[in-house]
Design a protein around this motif. Sequence first.
Motif, PDB file in Angstrom:
ATOM      1  N   THR A   1       0.909  -0.913   0.071  1.00  0.00           N
ATOM      2  CA  THR A   1       0.161   0.086   0.264  1.00  0.00           C
ATOM      3  C   THR A   1       0.683   1.558  -0.007  1.00  0.00           C
TER       4      THR A   1
ATOM      5  N   THR B   1      -0.804  -0.187  -4.049  1.00  0.00           N
ATOM      6  CA  THR B   1      -1.782   1.073  -4.401  1.00  0.00           C
ATOM      7  C   THR B   1      -1.168   2.297  -4.247  1.00  0.00           C
TER       8      THR B   1
ATOM      9  N   ALA C   1      -5.501   5.026   1.142  1.00  0.00           N
ATOM     10  CA  ALA C   1      -5.949   3.606   2.934  1.00  0.00           C
ATOM     11  C   ALA C   1      -6.749   4.361   3.282  1.00  0.00           C
TER      12      ALA C   1
ATOM     13  N   ASN D   1       1.943  -2.702   4.526  1.00  0.00           N
ATOM     14  CA  ASN D   1       1.437  -1.757   5.066  1.00  0.00           C
ATOM     15  C   ASN D   1       1.856  -0.660   5.155  1.00  0.00           C
TER      16      ASN D   1
ATOM     17  N   SER E   1      -6.921  -2.322   6.489  1.00  0.00           N
ATOM     18  CA  SER E   1      -6.038  -2.627   5.524  1.00  0.00           C
ATOM     19  C   SER E   1      -5.930  -4.875   6.038  1.00  0.00           C
TER      20      SER E   1
END
Length: 254
Positions: free
Chosen positions: A12, A36, A64, A89, A121
Amino acid sequence: MGLLEGKVALVTGGTSGIGRAAALLFAQEGAKVALTGRRAEAGVEVVEEITRSGGEAMFVKADATDIAAAYDVVDQVVSRFGRLDAAFNNAGTAAVGPLTELGEEMWHQLVDGNLKGAFFSLQAQVAQMKRQRRGGSIVFNGSVFAELGIAGISVYSASKGGVAALARAAAVELGPDAIRVNTVNPTVIRTPLTEGGISRNADGSENHPHGEKIPLGRLGEPQDVARVALFLLSDLASYVTGQSIMVDGGQSVN
Protein backbone atom coordinates in the motif's frame (compact mmCIF):
# COMPACT_ATOMS: atom_id res chain seq x y z
CA MET A 1 15.79 -17.98 -6.31
CA GLY A 2 14.44 -14.75 -4.84
CA LEU A 3 13.28 -14.41 -1.26
CA LEU A 4 9.66 -13.93 -2.38
CA GLU A 5 9.75 -16.33 -5.32
CA GLY A 6 6.25 -17.53 -6.18
CA LYS A 7 4.53 -15.27 -3.67
CA VAL A 8 1.94 -12.55 -4.23
CA ALA A 9 2.79 -9.36 -2.35
CA LEU A 10 0.73 -6.21 -1.80
CA VAL A 11 2.30 -2.81 -1.09
CA THR A 12 0.00 0.00 0.00
CA GLY A 13 1.23 3.50 -0.77
CA GLY A 14 3.50 2.02 -3.40
CA THR A 15 3.80 4.93 -5.82
CA SER A 16 6.77 6.78 -4.28
CA GLY A 17 9.36 6.75 -1.53
CA ILE A 18 9.54 3.66 0.66
CA GLY A 19 6.54 2.00 -0.98
CA ARG A 20 7.95 2.36 -4.47
CA ALA A 21 11.33 0.99 -3.35
CA ALA A 22 9.58 -1.95 -1.70
CA ALA A 23 7.44 -2.76 -4.74
CA LEU A 24 10.50 -2.79 -7.02
CA LEU A 25 12.54 -4.86 -4.56
CA PHE A 26 9.79 -7.42 -3.98
CA ALA A 27 9.43 -7.87 -7.73
CA GLN A 28 13.20 -8.35 -8.06
CA GLU A 29 12.94 -11.04 -5.40
CA GLY A 30 10.37 -13.00 -7.39
CA ALA A 31 7.00 -11.76 -6.13
CA LYS A 32 4.00 -10.85 -8.19
CA VAL A 33 3.38 -7.35 -6.87
CA ALA A 34 0.22 -5.33 -6.41
CA LEU A 35 0.62 -1.73 -5.34
CA THR A 36 -1.87 0.92 -4.32
CA GLY A 37 -1.91 4.68 -4.11
CA ARG A 38 -3.89 7.76 -4.98
CA ARG A 39 -1.75 8.83 -7.96
CA ALA A 40 -2.58 6.60 -10.89
CA GLU A 41 0.11 7.94 -13.20
CA ALA A 42 2.86 7.23 -10.67
CA GLY A 43 1.42 3.80 -9.98
CA VAL A 44 1.38 2.87 -13.63
CA GLU A 45 5.02 3.99 -13.94
CA VAL A 46 6.06 1.59 -11.16
CA VAL A 47 4.14 -1.25 -12.81
CA GLU A 48 5.80 -0.51 -16.15
CA GLU A 49 9.24 -0.50 -14.54
CA ILE A 50 8.59 -3.90 -12.98
CA THR A 51 7.21 -5.27 -16.24
CA ARG A 52 10.22 -4.08 -18.22
CA SER A 53 12.42 -6.04 -15.84
CA GLY A 54 10.44 -9.22 -16.48
CA GLY A 55 8.21 -9.12 -13.43
CA GLU A 56 4.45 -9.10 -12.96
CA ALA A 57 2.65 -6.22 -11.28
CA MET A 58 -0.65 -4.39 -11.04
CA PHE A 59 -1.78 -1.04 -9.70
CA VAL A 60 -5.03 -0.30 -7.86
CA LYS A 61 -5.97 3.32 -7.25
CA ALA A 62 -7.11 3.47 -3.64
CA ASP A 63 -7.24 5.74 -0.59
CA ALA A 64 -5.84 3.91 2.45
CA THR A 65 -8.43 5.54 4.74
CA ASP A 66 -11.36 4.10 2.75
CA ILE A 67 -12.59 0.91 4.47
CA ALA A 68 -14.45 -0.40 1.42
CA ALA A 69 -11.37 0.22 -0.71
CA ALA A 70 -9.26 -1.97 1.58
CA TYR A 71 -11.47 -4.93 0.76
CA ASP A 72 -11.76 -4.02 -2.91
CA VAL A 73 -7.97 -3.94 -3.22
CA VAL A 74 -7.65 -7.47 -1.86
CA ASP A 75 -10.46 -8.67 -4.14
CA GLN A 76 -8.70 -7.21 -7.18
CA VAL A 77 -5.38 -8.76 -6.20
CA VAL A 78 -6.95 -12.18 -5.80
CA SER A 79 -8.86 -11.79 -9.05
CA ARG A 80 -5.61 -11.08 -10.90
CA PHE A 81 -3.07 -13.29 -9.10
CA GLY A 82 -5.22 -15.90 -7.36
CA ARG A 83 -4.18 -15.31 -3.76
CA LEU A 84 -2.39 -13.00 -1.30
CA ASP A 85 0.69 -14.18 0.60
CA ALA A 86 2.34 -11.02 1.90
CA ALA A 87 1.46 -7.38 2.54
CA PHE A 88 3.51 -4.31 3.35
CA ASN A 89 1.11 -1.72 4.76
CA ASN A 90 3.19 1.33 4.01
CA ALA A 91 0.58 4.00 3.22
CA GLY A 92 0.52 6.85 5.69
CA THR A 93 0.89 10.56 6.23
CA ALA A 94 2.79 13.00 8.43
CA ALA A 95 2.42 16.52 9.82
CA VAL A 96 4.24 18.62 12.38
CA GLY A 97 3.30 21.39 14.78
CA PRO A 98 3.02 22.29 18.48
CA LEU A 99 0.46 20.08 20.19
CA THR A 100 -1.48 23.13 21.40
CA GLU A 101 -2.01 24.18 17.80
CA LEU A 102 -3.06 20.86 16.24
CA GLY A 103 -6.80 20.84 15.68
CA GLU A 104 -9.36 18.13 15.04
CA GLU A 105 -8.80 18.19 11.27
CA MET A 106 -5.10 17.40 11.70
CA TRP A 107 -5.92 14.72 14.27
CA HIS A 108 -8.21 12.94 11.82
CA GLN A 109 -5.72 13.32 8.98
CA LEU A 110 -2.99 11.58 10.96
CA VAL A 111 -5.00 9.03 12.91
CA ASP A 112 -7.14 8.06 9.92
CA GLY A 113 -4.21 8.04 7.52
CA ASN A 114 -1.88 6.04 9.75
CA LEU A 115 -3.93 3.96 12.18
CA LYS A 116 -7.42 3.57 10.72
CA GLY A 117 -5.98 2.73 7.32
CA ALA A 118 -3.57 0.23 8.85
CA PHE A 119 -6.30 -1.55 10.80
CA PHE A 120 -8.78 -2.00 7.96
CA SER A 121 -6.06 -2.96 5.49
CA LEU A 122 -4.99 -5.62 7.99
CA GLN A 123 -8.56 -6.78 8.45
CA ALA A 124 -9.13 -7.26 4.72
CA GLN A 125 -5.79 -8.97 4.18
CA VAL A 126 -6.23 -11.34 7.10
CA ALA A 127 -9.71 -12.37 5.95
CA GLN A 128 -8.22 -13.49 2.63
CA MET A 129 -5.22 -15.23 4.21
CA LYS A 130 -7.50 -17.15 6.55
CA ARG A 131 -9.60 -18.32 3.61
CA GLN A 132 -6.45 -19.60 1.92
CA ARG A 133 -5.40 -21.62 5.00
CA ARG A 134 -1.71 -21.29 4.16
CA GLY A 135 -0.59 -18.55 6.54
CA GLY A 136 0.98 -15.29 5.46
CA SER A 137 3.07 -12.35 6.55
CA ILE A 138 2.09 -8.72 7.09
CA VAL A 139 4.43 -5.82 7.83
CA PHE A 140 3.44 -2.31 8.88
CA ASN A 141 5.50 0.79 8.26
CA GLY A 142 5.64 2.37 11.69
CA SER A 143 8.13 4.95 12.97
CA VAL A 144 11.00 5.21 15.41
CA PHE A 145 9.06 8.18 16.78
CA ALA A 146 6.50 5.77 18.19
CA GLU A 147 9.24 5.07 20.74
CA LEU A 148 11.15 8.37 20.94
CA GLY A 149 9.80 11.58 22.41
CA ILE A 150 10.30 14.32 19.83
CA ALA A 151 8.75 17.79 20.07
CA GLY A 152 6.33 18.82 17.34
CA ILE A 153 5.07 15.41 16.23
CA SER A 154 2.79 14.39 19.10
CA VAL A 155 -0.18 13.17 17.08
CA TYR A 156 1.99 11.54 14.42
CA SER A 157 3.87 9.67 17.17
CA ALA A 158 0.60 8.62 18.78
CA SER A 159 -0.79 7.29 15.51
CA LYS A 160 2.36 5.29 14.79
CA GLY A 161 2.45 4.03 18.37
CA GLY A 162 -1.04 2.70 17.75
CA VAL A 163 0.21 0.87 14.66
CA ALA A 164 2.94 -0.86 16.68
CA ALA A 165 0.45 -1.88 19.37
CA LEU A 166 -1.96 -3.13 16.71
CA ALA A 167 0.76 -5.29 15.18
CA ARG A 168 1.67 -6.86 18.53
CA ALA A 169 -1.91 -7.71 19.39
CA ALA A 170 -2.59 -9.04 15.90
CA ALA A 171 0.52 -11.22 16.02
CA VAL A 172 -0.80 -12.99 19.11
CA GLU A 173 -4.32 -13.37 17.74
CA LEU A 174 -3.21 -14.59 14.32
CA GLY A 175 -0.38 -16.86 15.39
CA PRO A 176 -2.60 -19.98 15.32
CA ASP A 177 -3.37 -19.18 11.67
CA ALA A 178 0.38 -18.99 10.85
CA ILE A 179 -0.04 -15.32 9.93
CA ARG A 180 2.93 -13.26 11.11
CA VAL A 181 2.61 -9.53 11.83
CA ASN A 182 5.58 -7.21 12.37
CA THR A 183 6.49 -3.53 12.14
CA VAL A 184 9.44 -1.67 10.66
CA ASN A 185 10.16 1.60 12.46
CA PRO A 186 12.19 4.00 10.31
CA THR A 187 13.74 7.28 11.30
CA VAL A 188 13.75 10.14 8.77
CA ILE A 189 13.96 8.60 5.31
CA ARG A 190 14.75 10.62 2.21
CA THR A 191 11.38 10.69 0.41
CA PRO A 192 9.24 13.38 -1.27
CA LEU A 193 7.48 13.74 2.10
CA THR A 194 10.68 14.68 3.99
CA GLU A 195 12.85 16.29 1.31
CA GLY A 196 11.69 19.80 2.13
CA GLY A 197 13.02 19.55 5.70
CA ILE A 198 16.53 18.47 4.73
CA SER A 199 19.33 21.03 4.90
CA ARG A 200 23.02 20.69 3.99
CA ASN A 201 26.09 21.56 6.02
CA ALA A 202 29.22 23.15 4.56
CA ASP A 203 30.89 19.73 4.39
CA GLY A 204 28.02 18.31 2.36
CA SER A 205 26.47 16.31 5.20
CA GLU A 206 22.73 16.57 5.73
CA ASN A 207 20.48 17.58 8.59
CA HIS A 208 16.81 17.14 9.35
CA PRO A 209 15.06 18.44 12.49
CA HIS A 210 13.92 14.91 13.37
CA GLY A 211 17.07 13.14 12.20
CA GLU A 212 19.54 14.18 14.87
CA LYS A 213 21.97 11.94 16.75
CA ILE A 214 22.04 9.11 14.22
CA PRO A 215 25.22 7.10 14.93
CA LEU A 216 25.59 5.98 11.32
CA GLY A 217 25.80 9.65 10.37
CA ARG A 218 23.30 9.76 7.50
CA LEU A 219 19.61 9.95 6.81
CA GLY A 220 17.91 6.77 5.70
CA GLU A 221 17.12 5.82 2.13
CA PRO A 222 13.89 4.09 0.99
CA GLN A 223 15.86 0.93 0.19
CA ASP A 224 17.03 0.70 3.81
CA VAL A 225 13.45 0.17 4.94
CA ALA A 226 12.40 -1.94 1.95
CA ARG A 227 15.15 -4.49 2.65
CA VAL A 228 14.02 -5.01 6.24
CA ALA A 229 10.39 -5.36 5.13
CA LEU A 230 11.55 -7.92 2.57
CA PHE A 231 13.26 -9.98 5.27
CA LEU A 232 10.18 -9.90 7.52
CA LEU A 233 7.86 -10.92 4.68
CA SER A 234 10.14 -13.73 3.54
CA ASP A 235 10.48 -17.25 4.91
CA LEU A 236 13.83 -16.23 6.42
CA ALA A 237 11.72 -14.63 9.18
CA SER A 238 9.37 -17.59 9.59
CA TYR A 239 9.82 -17.52 13.40
CA VAL A 240 9.56 -13.74 13.80
CA THR A 241 6.24 -12.16 14.73
CA GLY A 242 4.99 -9.33 16.93
CA GLN A 243 8.26 -7.43 16.61
CA SER A 244 9.06 -3.77 15.99
CA ILE A 245 12.34 -3.53 14.10
CA MET A 246 14.12 -0.18 14.30
CA VAL A 247 15.51 1.00 10.95
CA ASP A 248 17.04 4.18 12.29
CA GLY A 249 20.81 4.14 11.95
CA GLY A 250 21.01 3.69 15.73
CA GLN A 251 19.03 6.82 16.62
CA SER A 252 16.84 5.04 19.14
CA VAL A 253 19.78 3.85 21.23
CA ASN A 254 21.72 7.13 21.17
